[in-house]
Design a protein around this motif. Structure first.
Motif, PDB file in Angstrom:
ATOM      1  N   MET A   1      86.880 119.255  94.134  1.00 55.00           N
ATOM      2  CA  MET A   1      87.444 117.980  93.748  1.00 55.00           C
ATOM      3  C   MET A   1      87.076 117.718  92.292  1.00 55.00           C
ATOM      4  O   MET A   1      85.911 117.736  91.930  1.00 55.00           O
ATOM      5  N   GLN A   2      88.098 117.510  91.486  1.00 55.31           N
ATOM      6  CA  GLN A   2      87.882 117.224  90.069  1.00 55.31           C
ATOM      7  C   GLN A   2      87.687 115.721  89.872  1.00 55.31           C
ATOM      8  O   GLN A   2      88.097 114.920  90.703  1.00 55.31           O
ATOM      9  N   ASN A   3      87.071 115.359  88.746  1.00 61.13           N
ATOM     10  CA  ASN A   3      86.890 113.942  88.443  1.00 61.13           C
ATOM     11  C   ASN A   3      86.858 113.740  86.935  1.00 61.13           C
ATOM     12  O   ASN A   3      86.676 114.685  86.171  1.00 61.13           O
ATOM     13  N   ASN A   4      87.027 112.496  86.535  1.00 60.75           N
ATOM     14  CA  ASN A   4      86.950 112.139  85.127  1.00 60.75           C
ATOM     15  C   ASN A   4      85.815 111.148  84.882  1.00 60.75           C
ATOM     16  O   ASN A   4      85.887 110.312  83.986  1.00 60.75           O
ATOM     17  N   LEU A   5      84.776 111.266  85.673  1.00 65.51           N
ATOM     18  CA  LEU A   5      83.664 110.329  85.607  1.00 65.51           C
ATOM     19  C   LEU A   5      83.002 110.315  84.235  1.00 65.51           C
ATOM     20  O   LEU A   5      82.723 109.248  83.689  1.00 65.51           O
ATOM     21  N   SER A   6      82.757 111.475  83.660  1.00 64.16           N
ATOM     22  CA  SER A   6      82.082 111.502  82.363  1.00 64.16           C
ATOM     23  C   SER A   6      82.934 110.827  81.293  1.00 64.16           C
ATOM     24  O   SER A   6      82.397 110.093  80.447  1.00 64.16           O
ATOM     25  N   GLU A   7      84.249 111.030  81.319  1.00 61.01           N
ATOM     26  CA  GLU A   7      85.125 110.393  80.338  1.00 61.01           C
ATOM     27  C   GLU A   7      85.095 108.877  80.482  1.00 61.01           C
ATOM     28  O   GLU A   7      85.028 108.148  79.487  1.00 61.01           O
ATOM     29  N   ARG A   8      85.145 108.406  81.717  1.00 56.90           N
ATOM     30  CA  ARG A   8      85.100 106.958  81.958  1.00 56.90           C
ATOM     31  C   ARG A   8      83.753 106.383  81.519  1.00 56.90           C
ATOM     32  O   ARG A   8      83.692 105.322  80.905  1.00 56.90           O
ATOM     33  N   ARG A   9      82.685 107.087  81.837  1.00 52.05           N
ATOM     34  CA  ARG A   9      81.349 106.624  81.473  1.00 52.05           C
ATOM     35  C   ARG A   9      81.202 106.565  79.956  1.00 52.05           C
ATOM     36  O   ARG A   9      80.710 105.571  79.412  1.00 52.05           O
ATOM     37  N   GLU A  10      81.631 107.618  79.278  1.00 47.15           N
ATOM     38  CA  GLU A  10      81.516 107.663  77.819  1.00 47.15           C
ATOM     39  C   GLU A  10      82.390 106.598  77.161  1.00 47.15           C
ATOM     40  O   GLU A  10      81.995 105.999  76.159  1.00 47.15           O
ATOM     41  N   ALA A  11      83.575 106.335  77.723  1.00 48.73           N
ATOM     42  CA  ALA A  11      84.455 105.297  77.181  1.00 48.73           C
ATOM     43  C   ALA A  11      83.801 103.921  77.284  1.00 48.73           C
ATOM     44  O   ALA A  11      84.026 103.050  76.446  1.00 48.73           O
ATOM     45  N   GLU A  12      82.987 103.750  78.320  1.00 48.97           N
ATOM     46  CA  GLU A  12      82.273 102.490  78.505  1.00 48.97           C
ATOM     47  C   GLU A  12      81.003 102.440  77.655  1.00 48.97           C
ATOM     48  O   GLU A  12      80.383 101.399  77.517  1.00 48.97           O
ATOM     49  N   GLY A  13      80.601 103.589  77.110  1.00 49.67           N
ATOM     50  CA  GLY A  13      79.426 103.650  76.254  1.00 49.67           C
ATOM     51  C   GLY A  13      78.113 103.538  76.990  1.00 49.67           C
ATOM     52  O   GLY A  13      77.142 102.996  76.454  1.00 49.67           O
ATOM     53  N   ILE A  14      78.076 104.064  78.209  1.00 49.31           N
ATOM     54  CA  ILE A  14      76.831 104.011  78.985  1.00 49.31           C
ATOM     55  C   ILE A  14      76.345 105.426  79.289  1.00 49.31           C
ATOM     56  O   ILE A  14      77.124 106.373  79.328  1.00 49.31           O
ATOM     57  N   SER A  15      75.056 105.539  79.498  1.00 47.02           N
ATOM     58  CA  SER A  15      74.451 106.832  79.813  1.00 47.02           C
ATOM     59  C   SER A  15      74.577 107.127  81.307  1.00 47.02           C
ATOM     60  O   SER A  15      74.915 106.243  82.101  1.00 47.02           O
ATOM     61  N   GLN A  16      74.276 108.374  81.654  1.00 44.57           N
ATOM     62  CA  GLN A  16      74.242 108.727  83.076  1.00 44.57           C
ATOM     63  C   GLN A  16      73.219 107.864  83.798  1.00 44.57           C
ATOM     64  O   GLN A  16      73.457 107.420  84.913  1.00 44.57           O
ATOM     65  N   GLY A  17      72.099 107.639  83.155  1.00 46.85           N
ATOM     66  CA  GLY A  17      71.057 106.805  83.760  1.00 46.85           C
ATOM     67  C   GLY A  17      71.509 105.380  83.994  1.00 46.85           C
ATOM     68  O   GLY A  17      71.200 104.780  85.033  1.00 46.85           O
ATOM     69  N   ASP A  18      72.245 104.825  83.022  1.00 43.45           N
ATOM     70  CA  ASP A  18      72.765 103.463  83.174  1.00 43.45           C
ATOM     71  C   ASP A  18      73.734 103.376  84.344  1.00 43.45           C
ATOM     72  O   ASP A  18      73.684 102.430  85.142  1.00 43.45           O
ATOM     73  N   LEU A  19      74.625 104.347  84.433  1.00 42.51           N
ATOM     74  CA  LEU A  19      75.592 104.351  85.532  1.00 42.51           C
ATOM     75  C   LEU A  19      74.878 104.541  86.863  1.00 42.51           C
ATOM     76  O   LEU A  19      75.185 103.854  87.841  1.00 42.51           O
ATOM     77  N   ALA A  20      73.920 105.440  86.876  1.00 37.73           N
ATOM     78  CA  ALA A  20      73.156 105.680  88.108  1.00 37.73           C
ATOM     79  C   ALA A  20      72.483 104.399  88.589  1.00 37.73           C
ATOM     80  O   ALA A  20      72.532 104.071  89.778  1.00 37.73           O
ATOM     81  N   GLU A  21      71.888 103.682  87.664  1.00 34.08           N
ATOM     82  CA  GLU A  21      71.220 102.425  88.021  1.00 34.08           C
ATOM     83  C   GLU A  21      72.230 101.406  88.549  1.00 34.08           C
ATOM     84  O   GLU A  21      71.958 100.692  89.518  1.00 34.08           O
ATOM     85  N   ALA A  22      73.403 101.361  87.935  1.00 30.90           N
ATOM     86  CA  ALA A  22      74.429 100.397  88.337  1.00 30.90           C
ATOM     87  C   ALA A  22      74.928 100.635  89.760  1.00 30.90           C
ATOM     88  O   ALA A  22      75.303  99.688  90.453  1.00 30.90           O
ATOM     89  N   VAL A  23      74.948 101.902  90.199  1.00 27.18           N
ATOM     90  CA  VAL A  23      75.459 102.218  91.540  1.00 27.18           C
ATOM     91  C   VAL A  23      74.350 102.670  92.487  1.00 27.18           C
ATOM     92  O   VAL A  23      74.625 103.146  93.586  1.00 27.18           O
TER      93      VAL A  23
END
Length: 67
Positions: A1-23
């Protein structure tokens, strides 16, 4: 399964850690999803879609060309 998670995250200007904390997962989980090494649970997929205010299908493409 492909995803565009990194593109969406980078467009929002947040780190992997920030996204991880959010979810409420680890940074390693976000990294593994972005690298297509881990398919998220349905609950996590919903949480990510909610975070980005989009449909799950906007992030994840189950038809990645593999049979």
């Amino acid at each position: 399964m492909q995803n565009n998670l990194s593109e969406r995250r980078e467009a929002e200007g947040i780190s992997q850690g920030d996204l991880a904390e959010a979810v409420d997962v680890t940074r390693q989980t976000i990294n593994a999803i972005e690298r297509n090494r881990y398919d998220p649970s349905l609950e996590l997929a919903f949480d990510l879609a909610t975070h980005f205010d989009c449909a799950i299908e906007d992030i994840f493409d189950p038809d990645d060309g593999e049979d």
